[in-house]
Write a protein that holds these residues in place. Structure first.
Motif, PDB file in Angstrom:
ATOM      1  N   ARG A  95       0.830  -1.211   0.000  1.00 15.41           N
ATOM      2  CA  ARG A  95       0.000   0.000   0.000  1.00 15.41           C
ATOM      3  C   ARG A  95       0.869   1.267   0.000  1.00 15.41           C
ATOM      4  O   ARG A  95       0.493   2.284  -0.548  1.00 15.41           O
ATOM      5  CB  ARG A  95      -0.966  -0.007   1.183  1.00 15.41           C
ATOM      6  N   SER A  96       2.054   1.159   0.578  1.00 19.68           N
ATOM      7  CA  SER A  96       2.964   2.316   0.610  1.00 19.68           C
ATOM      8  C   SER A  96       3.531   2.631  -0.772  1.00 19.68           C
ATOM      9  O   SER A  96       4.105   3.689  -0.979  1.00 19.68           O
ATOM     10  CB  SER A  96       4.143   2.032   1.541  1.00 19.68           C
ATOM     11  N   PHE A  97       3.392   1.672  -1.726  1.00 21.19           N
ATOM     12  CA  PHE A  97       3.946   1.841  -3.075  1.00 21.19           C
ATOM     13  C   PHE A  97       5.460   2.005  -3.053  1.00 21.19           C
ATOM     14  O   PHE A  97       6.045   2.590  -3.951  1.00 21.19           O
ATOM     15  CB  PHE A  97       3.340   3.077  -3.760  1.00 21.19           C
ATOM     16  N   LYS A  98       6.087   1.490  -2.007  1.00 19.60           N
ATOM     17  CA  LYS A  98       7.529   1.656  -1.857  1.00 19.60           C
ATOM     18  C   LYS A  98       8.136   0.355  -1.366  1.00 19.60           C
ATOM     19  O   LYS A  98       7.451  -0.463  -0.751  1.00 19.60           O
ATOM     20  CB  LYS A  98       7.833   2.713  -0.780  1.00 19.60           C
ATOM     21  N   ALA A  99       9.450   0.221  -1.584  1.00 18.71           N
ATOM     22  CA  ALA A  99      10.135  -0.961  -1.062  1.00 18.71           C
ATOM     23  C   ALA A  99      10.802  -0.676   0.284  1.00 18.71           C
ATOM     24  O   ALA A  99      11.043  -1.592   1.061  1.00 18.71           O
ATOM     25  CB  ALA A  99      11.195  -1.416  -2.059  1.00 18.71           C
ATOM     26  N   SER A 100      11.089   0.617   0.548  1.00 13.53           N
ATOM     27  CA  SER A 100      11.913   0.904   1.734  1.00 13.53           C
ATOM     28  C   SER A 100      11.259   0.503   3.063  1.00 13.53           C
ATOM     29  O   SER A 100      11.944  -0.097   3.902  1.00 13.53           O
ATOM     30  CB  SER A 100      12.361   2.364   1.752  1.00 13.53           C
ATOM     31  N   PRO A 101       9.949   0.759   3.291  1.00 16.41           N
ATOM     32  CA  PRO A 101       9.410   0.336   4.594  1.00 16.41           C
ATOM     33  C   PRO A 101       9.460  -1.189   4.756  1.00 16.41           C
ATOM     34  O   PRO A 101       9.749  -1.700   5.838  1.00 16.41           O
ATOM     35  CB  PRO A 101       7.950   0.823   4.561  1.00 16.41           C
ATOM     36  N   LEU A 102       9.211  -1.881   3.648  1.00 18.50           N
ATOM     37  CA  LEU A 102       9.235  -3.349   3.679  1.00 18.50           C
ATOM     38  C   LEU A 102      10.647  -3.841   3.975  1.00 18.50           C
ATOM     39  O   LEU A 102      10.862  -4.714   4.832  1.00 18.50           O
ATOM     40  CB  LEU A 102       8.756  -3.869   2.318  1.00 18.50           C
ATOM     41  N   LEU A 103      11.615  -3.263   3.285  1.00 18.06           N
ATOM     42  CA  LEU A 103      13.006  -3.698   3.478  1.00 18.06           C
ATOM     43  C   LEU A 103      13.465  -3.424   4.906  1.00 18.06           C
ATOM     44  O   LEU A 103      14.156  -4.240   5.518  1.00 18.06           O
ATOM     45  CB  LEU A 103      13.918  -2.998   2.457  1.00 18.06           C
ATOM     46  N   ARG A 104      13.048  -2.279   5.444  1.00 18.46           N
ATOM     47  CA  ARG A 104      13.432  -1.937   6.821  1.00 18.46           C
ATOM     48  C   ARG A 104      12.919  -3.007   7.802  1.00 18.46           C
ATOM     49  O   ARG A 104      13.650  -3.509   8.640  1.00 18.46           O
ATOM     50  CB  ARG A 104      12.855  -0.566   7.189  1.00 18.46           C
ATOM     51  N   LYS A 105      11.645  -3.380   7.621  1.00 17.03           N
ATOM     52  CA  LYS A 105      11.076  -4.386   8.529  1.00 17.03           C
ATOM     53  C   LYS A 105      11.729  -5.744   8.309  1.00 17.03           C
ATOM     54  O   LYS A 105      11.943  -6.519   9.244  1.00 17.03           O
ATOM     55  CB  LYS A 105       9.567  -4.477   8.305  1.00 17.03           C
ATOM     56  N   TRP A 106      12.048  -6.010   7.058  1.00 16.96           N
ATOM     57  CA  TRP A 106      12.683  -7.293   6.722  1.00 16.96           C
ATOM     58  C   TRP A 106      14.068  -7.376   7.385  1.00 16.96           C
ATOM     59  O   TRP A 106      14.424  -8.389   7.988  1.00 16.96           O
ATOM     60  CB  TRP A 106      12.809  -7.389   5.201  1.00 16.96           C
TER      61      TRP A 106
END
Ligand code: FAD
Length: 439
Positions: free
Chosen positions: A145-156
């Motif tokens: 939903r954020s349309f971004k990879a950075s929040p996902l990568l941070r959590k990963w």
């Protein structure tokens, strides 16, 4: 190479159980990640490449109790993944599963078992499990939903940190020592690394500034690993535009048209560039356009500018009197053509447009454009070619190099944009982790 069961066994079993209950909850994998009674598994794993294929393998392996270090030549992880995020990060696709698998064309039989074990919905579950909401676009494409990879990568990365995964960045892998250890070029010079198993997840050769430059092909070729040459995939093409076209229309989108080549076509969008054409519809046809250009020196792309209107109907409208209107105004009013569409028709004839309504309507329905070359791999979305399927076993271990596994885009498959690239990178990363676990 292996260790006997000792104190670390409890930790491994606990991690394994947690993995079964959590990580594998969504995995739908029929393959157990590791047998509890097994005491001969590799202890340390060197993952080389911090793209999605390497990181998901690191997650699975660390979750199963392995000591994992991820090496990358870049100063930070997942650079191409972050770049993909700039376009919204199309994670996967919700179309019927058989259609989905079919997008991998000749590679589908090889990839199917891995996709069966890590399906598009598993990827969505995994993203949501990391706390990132996803949504399905109108075309069935799935995005965070954020349309971004950075929040996902941070959590990963936080999850990987919690699992004890270590990172060794600014380390370029350069091959093996005669004794079989890994060689890296680091900030302080050469570093030698030993590990019980190695996963190479080095990506293709597109956007080398993001890290994956395809230099691994020389190293693996020297070791006798069968490789298909790396080629651009999902890239733009050259068209010898007139200077008017280049100057006035570069950057203009061609919307709601039908693009076809060699009997295959799709409705979609493309963009005129100074060099030629690019965009989703062009990428989708890129494999066959590329092969035709390689074989014949050029390829003909056809564009139907009014896919919703029959040729006869267009001819009927174009036979109305033009009056004092300019040709462009008339074509716009009568056939709904955009300035860029009219310009494409003019480029295709290289001169004036046909005066007769029927011939003009025929052209609207099938504008021929000669593509003279493929844009370089450095600017392509992805890479075709790489480690051939015959080079690996079921667990993605290189037959020529026991203990060395491969995953992601460095394998010899290609797919259109639409989330197919990331899904296969994840699925092969998961499979390689399973291969290492069972090694
Ligand atoms: C502009 C763009 C947009 C994209 N958008 C999407 C999208 O929306 N959806 C989608 O499905 N796919 C998309 N992709 C494709 C997707 O990003 C890739 O398919 C995917 O990142 C490949 O994953 P990978 O893990 O195999 O390799 P990579 O992500 O390329 O990672 C490989 C890693 O290996 C490292 N490495 C390479 N050689 C060495 C070495 N010798 N020593 C040490 N480290 C090394 C690199 O630095 C890199 O970090 C996009 C690609 C681009 C370029």
């Amino acid at each position: 190479m292996t260790e006997r069961c000792g104190q670390s066994m409890d930790r491994r079993v606990a991690a394994l159980l947690a993995m079964t209950e959590n990580g594998y909850r969504n995995g739908r994998s029929s393959r157990a990640p590791v047998s509890v009674s097994e005491c001969t598994m590799p202890k340390t794993v060197a993952v080389v490449g911090s793209g999605p294929a390497g990181l998901i393998a690191a997650e699975r392996l660390a979750g199963a109790g392995f000591a994992v270090t991820v090496h990358d030549r870049m100063p930070s992880v997942g650079r191409k993944f972050l770049l993909a995020g700039r376009g919204g990060l199309n994670l996967t696709h919700t179309e019927p599963y058989d259609d989905f698998v079919g997008r991998y064309a000749e590679a589908a039989p090889f990839l199917r078992p891995m996709l069966d074990a890590f399906r598009p919905e598993d990827l969505v579950d995994w993203v949501e499990d990391l706390g990132e909401e996803t949504f399905e676009g109108t075309s069935g494409r799935v995005f965070p939903r954020s349309f971004k990879a950075s929040p996902l990568l941070r959590k990963w990365l936080a999850r990987l940190d919690g699992l004890g995964v270590r990172f060794a960045l600014r380390r370029r892998w350069t091959g093996w020592t005669p004794e079989g250890a890994l060689r890296f070029e680091g900030p302080e010079g050469e570093e030698i690394v030993t590990a019980d198993a190695v996963l190479l997840a080095l990506g293709g050769a597109s956007w080398p500034r993001m890290g994956s430059d395809g230099a691994w092909t020389t190293i693996l070729a020297e070791k006798g690993v069968p490789l298909a040459p790396l080629r651009a995939s999902n890239m733009g093409f050259d068209v010898a535009w007139s200077s008017i076209m280049r100057e006035r229309f570069a950057g203009e989108p061609i919307k709601r048209a039908f693009f076809s080549h060699a009997g295959r076509g799709l409705r979609g969008e493309a963009v005129v560039t100074a060099e030629g054409l690019e965009g989703g519809a062009i990428y989708a046809l890129s494999a066959s356009l590329r092969e035709t250009i390689a074989a014949e020196g050029a390829a003909e792309l056809r564009i139907d500018l009014r896919p919703d209107m029959a040729e006869e109907r267009i001819a009927e409208r174009l036979s109305a009197p033009r009056g004092k209107a300019s040709q462009a105004t008339f074509l716009h009013r009568a056939a709904g053509l955009s300035p860029v569409g009219i310009a494409l028709m003019r480029e295709s004839t290289g001169g004036p447009l046909p005066a007769e309504a029927k011939a003009l309507a025929r052209l609207v329905k099938s504008v021929p454009l000669r593509l003279t070359g493929a844009r370089p791999i450095e600017r392509a979305i992805s890479t075709a070619g790489g480690v051939m399927f015959e080079a690996v076993d079921d667990g993605l271990m290189l037959k020529a190099l026991p203990g060395v596994f491969v995953a992601g885009e460095m394998l010899d498959w290609e797919a259109p944009t639409g989330g197919y690239l990331l899904t296969a990178c994840f699925a092969t990363g998961v499979r390689a982790a399973e291969g290492i676990t069972g090694f």
